[in-house]
Design an enzyme around this catalytic site. Sequence first.
Site, PDB file in Angstrom:
ATOM      1  N   HIS A 148       0.844  -1.196   0.000  1.00 20.36           N
ATOM      2  CA  HIS A 148       0.000   0.000   0.000  1.00 20.36           C
ATOM      3  C   HIS A 148       0.883   1.252   0.000  1.00 20.36           C
ATOM      4  O   HIS A 148       2.099   1.158   0.184  1.00 20.36           O
ATOM      5  CB  HIS A 148      -0.945   0.007   1.213  1.00 20.36           C
ATOM      6  CG  HIS A 148      -0.248   0.031   2.538  1.00 20.36           C
ATOM      7  ND1 HIS A 148      -0.167  -1.056   3.373  1.00 20.36           N
ATOM      8  CD2 HIS A 148       0.421   1.019   3.156  1.00 20.36           C
ATOM      9  CE1 HIS A 148       0.515  -0.731   4.450  1.00 20.36           C
ATOM     10  NE2 HIS A 148       0.887   0.528   4.346  1.00 20.36           N
TER      11      HIS A 148
HETATM   12  P1  TYD Z   1      -2.041  -2.964   7.201  1.00 24.87           P
HETATM   13  O1  TYD Z   1      -1.709  -1.515   7.281  1.00 24.87           O
HETATM   14  O2  TYD Z   1      -2.647  -3.461   5.931  1.00 24.87           O
HETATM   15  O3  TYD Z   1      -0.763  -3.858   7.554  1.00 24.87           O
HETATM   16  P2  TYD Z   1       0.614  -4.075   6.770  1.00 24.87           P
HETATM   17  O4  TYD Z   1       0.938  -2.828   6.045  1.00 24.87           O
HETATM   18  O5  TYD Z   1       1.595  -4.386   7.795  1.00 24.87           O
HETATM   19  O6  TYD Z   1       0.494  -5.249   5.868  1.00 24.87           O
HETATM   20  O7  TYD Z   1      -2.992  -3.297   8.417  1.00 24.87           O
HETATM   21  C1  TYD Z   1      -3.484  -4.608   8.681  1.00 24.87           C
HETATM   22  C2  TYD Z   1      -4.782  -4.470   9.468  1.00 24.87           C
HETATM   23  O8  TYD Z   1      -4.546  -3.828  10.726  1.00 24.87           O
HETATM   24  C3  TYD Z   1      -5.824  -3.635   8.729  1.00 24.87           C
HETATM   25  O9  TYD Z   1      -7.098  -4.245   8.977  1.00 24.87           O
HETATM   26  C4  TYD Z   1      -5.805  -2.310   9.430  1.00 24.87           C
HETATM   27  C5  TYD Z   1      -5.362  -2.656  10.844  1.00 24.87           C
HETATM   28  N1  TYD Z   1      -4.561  -1.587  11.464  1.00 24.87           N
HETATM   29  C6  TYD Z   1      -5.087  -0.879  12.533  1.00 24.87           C
HETATM   30  O10 TYD Z   1      -6.244  -1.108  12.974  1.00 24.87           O
HETATM   31  N2  TYD Z   1      -4.318   0.097  13.114  1.00 24.87           N
HETATM   32  C7  TYD Z   1      -3.065   0.388  12.673  1.00 24.87           C
HETATM   33  O11 TYD Z   1      -2.380   1.285  13.234  1.00 24.87           O
HETATM   34  C8  TYD Z   1      -2.545  -0.357  11.560  1.00 24.87           C
HETATM   35  C9  TYD Z   1      -1.172  -0.069  11.017  1.00 24.87           C
HETATM   36  C10 TYD Z   1      -3.324  -1.333  11.000  1.00 24.87           C
END
Ligand code: TYD
Length: 138
Positions: free
Chosen positions: A52
Amino acid sequence: MSLADCHIINLPKIQDCRGNLTFIESDRHVPFDIKRVYYLYDVPGGAERGGHAHKALYQLIIAIAGSFDIHLDDGVSKKTVHLNRSYNGLYVCPMIWREIDNFSSGAVCMVLASDYYDEDDYYRDYLGFKAEIKNADK
Ligand code: TYD
């Protein structure tokens, strides 16, 4: 924002015979106010995280334990950074697509962020992200 704005920040490291100590202060060691900290851990072998870009969020990504690779892409150029030191942080600006992989066993990826979690700040679709970059260039 481009890849040139993303760079390694060397954090303070206090060494003595009892071990090492690193500290991070808002606006001093990172060029933003730290509003949120999160970390990835117990990452299974072969897993990929990220995938992302953020519209406005600034981050510092640190391999608190172990190592991993971060692939950065500003829509024009790409580069990969291997993080494996607890006193190095990768400063990542808005509008940079990132993918994280090659986690070593026991790796912990800690992220300092300039704002609270907001799903509306994400581009989760690569083609949508690229289209937005193209649009901004016009
Ligand atoms: P995501 O940002 O997609 O993780 P990564 O970049 O590590 O693969 O987040 C995964 C899940 O966690 C998504 O459902 C959103 C949630 N999340 C939160 O609730 N709070 C946060 O601070 C973060 C970073 C993610």
